[in-house]
Design an enzyme around this catalytic site. Structure first.
Site, short mmCIF file in Angstrom:
data_model
loop_
_atom_site.label_atom_id
_atom_site.label_comp_id
_atom_site.label_asym_id
_atom_site.label_seq_id
_atom_site.Cartn_x
_atom_site.Cartn_y
_atom_site.Cartn_z
N ASP A 37 -16.67 1.06 -1.49
CA ASP A 37 -15.80 -0.07 -1.14
C ASP A 37 -16.60 -1.03 -0.29
OD1 ASP A 37 -13.99 -1.83 -0.08
OD2 ASP A 37 -12.67 -0.30 0.78
N SER A 56 0.79 -1.22 0.00
CA SER A 56 0.00 0.00 0.00
C SER A 56 0.83 1.28 0.00
CB SER A 56 -0.92 0.01 1.23
OG SER A 56 -1.75 -1.13 1.20
N ASP A 84 -10.21 -6.37 -0.34
CA ASP A 84 -9.68 -5.29 0.49
C ASP A 84 -9.02 -5.95 1.70
OD1 ASP A 84 -9.37 -2.46 1.01
OD2 ASP A 84 -10.70 -2.78 2.72
#
Lengths: 379, 652
Positions: free
Chosen positions: B364, B340, B379
């Protein structure tokens, strides 16, 4: 002996009769010879002073030896020649016996058995005695025979010389063996040994050289000879001595590096700098001039010695004195030739210069005998 | 010879009248012989004189130089190696006196015997003994002293002195050897020297290195070898037949190597080591203004002093075969998926390529699927029961919450070539460092690379994975530190560098001292940069807003912070988790667990430090790497404050 005494006065070369009044004749001393010897000894001490590299004890020991050598010289000169004649065979036989004893009871020093020792008292090399005894014995043998010597007498002389030479060679001490033989041989030469025989013998030995190489010489002796021709073949082993001594002499040049300035000896590159290789120190520090001066002095001593020998009143005296002189020369030649790399390395000291007592005393005794045969009228 | 035979017979009769005649004849014979022999003597002495002339006059020059060669030994003198200082002038590498045992092989009659004696005398171990033999065997200068035992204790020196006569050619030499006072702490940053090998000798100037024992092998020591080494000196000395020095005749002193001053701050370095607390990982801190490397930690490390003083084969084997590879510099050569921490680049690329805006919102729900494909991209908040997800996220929230779905979506819509080109502007995929040539360049994959390396075309899924810094993308901690610095600089790229100055004393501030190669990242406005910085600030400082509204790192590092920092966590998968399975640390082996990343810079407004932290197989970026980054920044800020206060005191 009575005849001999009678004959002497009639010798056309004898002028001793003219000089009994001179003081040195009464003292049985030849001032010229002693003077020349002293010059060489003093010159040698100067170079030894450098070669001992500050070791005072060694230098003092050598001074004491020379003092003793002078005493021996004077005493030997006082003894009349007929005494030497009388004891010659005895000394020879005793020397031979001692050499045999050495083979059985000798003390080993540096791998060879040359010394006899009575523990706590003294220690000496019988081979050194033979340097005097062999020429004396040969002269003793020849003095009663007509000269030049016949084949038979020559053969007998060769036996007299060869026996001790072989015994010494067994020790092993090739250098002294050759010198002892040479001392006897010089008597023969002076006695008129036919040149033709000498030449033939020389050729015979030359022809037999390969056999001698193969069967007589030890491995290390062969190595020494090989090294002479190509020192670089073993630069750190057998070649080291020759490389370093020729380097020392060559680097000295005409005038040398100066006394006490020889780097080859001071930095320990030169082996045996005090003893057998001392002429290299001289060559390095005093140069060509120094060594040439020394050789000139030696030549003068030889000339004077032969002159004195010729004045001797008897065949025995002439032969003995002449032989001593020639032996002295052989010493000089072998040593200088060895150090300058034209003869293989054999252990021969430089007469009157190398550190060490026995040879100095033997030599001075020899010169005493030379003066004795010259100055003693009574025979 | 008939005549003598007759004469002999007559002689034996001892007739007196004949004896008189014989006597004269014999005297004549003797004189003749003596004269002949004397001539022979003169000739032979002449031969000796000829030989002397040959030696002393005609070939004098040859023997003179031979004698000088004997006497004079030219020794080369190794120059003292330049020292290495950190930014505050503390020694990172200096030279210390060491007594060692040297042999002049030429002067050792039997090396094996001598070695046996030395080993017995000094009570050496078998390994030391075999090392000694190895050095003697590979000796290249038999006439020069060869160090066979590196460091001697005082007792060993004394024993050698007493027994000196037993070991000809041996001498105790005092020499300068490299010493690293901070040992493991700065090992990977400073590097180390190694014993000069035959291979090295073919590379370097053999004259300059003729006395040198060590050469820089790693890190700064290797790169600045030329400056550090200095120039060889000579000594003409007189030595004796045993090779012992008698007196020095002439000396041309060696010229010491130049001193290096590094950007490195050993305090920060220490803080990094302490913060990693024994975990495998790396910390790289840069001064974003000039690229100076303030800290470069790689753990586990090694003690570079062992390469100087020698170590046992077992110890070296342990170092070189350990599965934790302590000799490996993770900071410059460890290549990991950035995870990330790559997201800010993707976000800015989206802005630059007008694929998104700061106001665009994506929903999301914890997972993403490409249109018409079954594969589910999860995720980090995804759960098996599909209850995860961040809700409605814009770019800022996608950063501080680290929403995968947002970036899956964004990356899937970006042309891959454009994304790669954009990311390349942050220094990814190449080694930007000025003086770390050994640093790895990472991997910035693109369709051409994939076709070449894997023989496969670029799939849309590859872009999706790249959106969260996974897939084939690889970066080193040093590269991620450059990314952090570029973000801190609002787009100005600086090249990392270790060196602050050669031979010059410290300069007070590094800002202008080194001109950085600056590449401005185009297409992004100043406002965009501030938005991104604010998003990164939120990662750390946005708190007390409820779980889904807090920055990912706030809970771990953002609650008691006295300065403003910006950061981004990353958690890089090492192995692929099967579709439908949850990541479970317990079931994975040590080396399959996630890598924890954190990049950060501070202070936010006017950054003077940017860093990247990687903890190998450490777990969550915010929870594991975040505190490490915080600890290093704390140390930096505290030191900066103390310095500022002192300056104020001085000014008063």
């Amino acid at each position: 002996m009575i005849q001999a005494d009678f004959q002497r006065t009639l010798s056309p070369y004898d002028n001793a009769a003219n000089a009994p009044s001179r003081w040195y004749f009464r003292l049985h001393i030849d001032p010229i010879l002693v003077g020349l010897l002293t010059v060489v000894i003093l010159f040698g001490l100067v170079i030894l002073r450098s070669a001992v590299d500050g070791n005072e004890a060694l230098f003092t020991a050598q001074l004491q030896r020379f003092a003793m050598a002078y005493v021996v010289l004077i005493v030997a000169a006082q003894i009349p020649p007929h005494f030497y004649l009388r004891i010659a065979p005895v000394v020879y036989v005793v020397g031979l016996l001692l050499l045999v004893l050495v083979l059985f009871f000798g003390v080993f020093v540096k791998g060879s058995q040359r010394w006899l020792e009575i523990p706590g008292l003294f220690r000496f090399q019988p081979s050194e005695l033979m340097k005097l005894a062999v020429p004396m014995a040969v002269a003793w043998y020849l003095q009663r025979r007509s000269l030049p010597p016949s084949f038979k007498y020559t053969a007998a002389c060769l036996v007299i010389m060869t026996l001790p030479a072989l015994l010494i060679g067994r020790q092993p001490d090739l250098g002294t063996s050759i010198l002892v033989f040479g001392a006897g041989f010089s008597v023969l030469l002076l006695a008129g040994l036919s040149w033709r025989w000498v030449l033939s013998a020389g050729l015979a030995i030359g022809a037999a050289a390969p056999l001698i190489w193969q069967f007589v010489l030890e491995g290390y002796q062969r190595q020494r000879i090989l090294t002479l021709f190509d020192p670089q073949s073993d630069p750190l082993g057998a070649g080291w001595n020759i490389i370093q001594s020729t380097t020392a002499i060559g680097s000295g040049g005409l005038l040398g590096k100066g006394l006490f300035q020889g780097s080859q000896s001071y930095l320990d590159f030169l082996p045996e700098a005090r003893t057998d290789f001392i002429v290299a120190v001289m060559g390095e520090e005093l140069g060509f001039v120094g060594v040439a001066f020394l050789l000139l002095m030696y030549l003068l001593i030889i000339a004077r010695g032969l002159w004195l020998a010729a004045q001797a009143g008897s065949t025995f005296g002439r032969l003995l004195a002449g032989a001593f002189v020639l032996t002295f020369f052989v010493y000089v030649f072998v040593n200088v030739a060895m150090v300058s790399g034209i003869l293989p390395v054999v252990g021969v000291p430089l007469p009157l210069v190398s550190y060490g007592g026995t040879s100095a005393i033997t030599l001075m005794a020899g010169f005493g005998v030379i003066m004795s045969v010259r100055t003693h009228k009574a025979w | 010879m008939p005549a003598p035979r007759g004469a002999t017979k007559r002689h034996n009769t001892l007739a007196p009248e004949l004896a008189i005649k014989d006597q004269n004849r014999e005297v004549e014979l003797f004189v003749g012989r003596a004269t002949t022999l004397f001539v022979l003597v003169v000739l032979m002495l002449g031969l000796l004189v000829y030989r002397l002339l040959e030696l002393q006059l005609w070939n004098h020059d040859t023997y003179k130089s031979r004698s000088d060669d004997n006497r004079i030994r030219v020794q080369t003198l190794a120059p003292p190696r330049g020292m290495i200082f950190d930014r505050d002038g503390r020694l990172l590498a200096d030279n210390q006196n060491a007594s060692s045992l040297a042999l002049v092989i030429d002067s050792v009659p039997e090396p094996t015997v001598s070695i046996g004696r030395i080993a017995a005398l000094l009570e050496l171990s078998d390994t030391q003994r075999s090392e000694m033999i190895a050095r003697v065997e590979s000796n290249r200068r038999p006439d020069a002293p060869l160090v066979v035992v590196d460091s001697l204790s005082e007792e060993q020196v004394a024993r050698l002195a007493v027994n000196r006569h037993l070991i000809p050619g041996a001498e105790v030499v005092n020499r300068l050897v490299r010493h690293y006072p901070y040992a493991e702490i700065a090992a990977h940053a400073v590097g180390s020297v190694r014993r000069l090998s035959d291979e090295d000798l073919r590379r370097v100037d053999p004259v300059q290195y003729s006395a040198t024992e060590f050469i820089g092998k790693r890190g700064v020591e290797a790169f600045y070898e030329r400056a550090l080494h200095g120039q060889v000196g000579y000594q003409k000395a007189e030595s004796d037949a045993l090779g012992r020095l008698r007196q020095t005749l002439d000396v041309q002193s060696p010229m010491a190597g130049k001193d290096l001053h590094l950007h490195l701050d050993i305090d920060l370095q220490r803080a990094g080591v302490a913060a990693l607390a024994g975990r495998r990982g790396a910390v790289v801190a840069l001064d974003p203004r000039n690229g100076g490397v303030l800290a470069m930690v790689s753990q586990p490390a090694y003690d570079p002093n062992f390469f100087v003083t020698g170590m046992s084969e077992a110890a070296f084997a342990a170092l070189s075969t350990s599965k934790y590879v302590p000799l490996f510099n993770r900071a410059t050569n460890g290549q990991y998926a950035p995870g990330s921490t790559f997201k800010p680049i993707v976000g800015l690329a989206g802005i630059a390529l007008e694929a998104t805006t700061w106001d665009t919102v994506v929903e999301d729900r914890g997972a993403f699927q490409l249109p018409g494909q079954e594969r589910v991209y999860r995720d980090w908040s995804w759960t098996k029961d599909n209850s995860g997800g961040q809700g409605m996220v814009d770019l800022r929230r996608a950063i501080y919450r680290s929403s995968n779905v947002y970036f899956y979506d964004l990356a899937s819509r970006l042309p891959i070539r454009d994304l790669v080109d954009f990311a390349g502007q942050f220094g990814l995929g190449r080694n930007l460092a000025v003086d770390i040539p050994s640093a790895s360049s990472g991997l910035l994959p693109d369709p051409i690379w994939k076709q070449g390396a894997k023989g496969l075309p670029w799939f849309p899924g590859d872009s999706v994975n790249m959106g969260i810094g996974q897939g084939d993308l690889l970066a080193t901690p040093l590269q991620m530190a450059v990314v952090a610095a570029t973000l801190a600089n609002r787009g100005r790229l600086v090249q990392p560098r270790m060196l602050r100055g050669i031979d010059t004393p410290l300069q007070n501030d590094a800002e202008a001292s080194v001109p950085a190669t600056q590449i401005a990242i185009e297409q992004i406005t100043a406002e965009d940069w501030e938005n991104m910085v604010a998003s990164l600030e939120d990662v750390v400082h946005r708190g007390n807003q409820g779980f889904r509204r807090n920055g990912t790192a706030w809970a771990y590092i953002g609650q008691d912070i006295e300065y403003r920092m910006a950061g981004k966590s990353g958690t890089a998968q090492v192995v692929e988790i099967s579709q439908g399975e949850e990541y479970d640390e317990e079931t994975l082996s040590e080396f399959d667990r996630k890598h924890a990343w954190f990049i950060a810079f501070a202070p936010v407004e006017n950054p003077t430090i940017a860093l990247a932290v990687l903890v190998e197989n450490g777990g969550g970026g915010s929870s594991v790497a975040g505190p490490v980054a915080r600890a290093v920044l704390d140390a930096y800020m505290q030191k900066a404050n103390t310095a500022a206060q002192q300056e104020m005191v001085v000014q008063r």
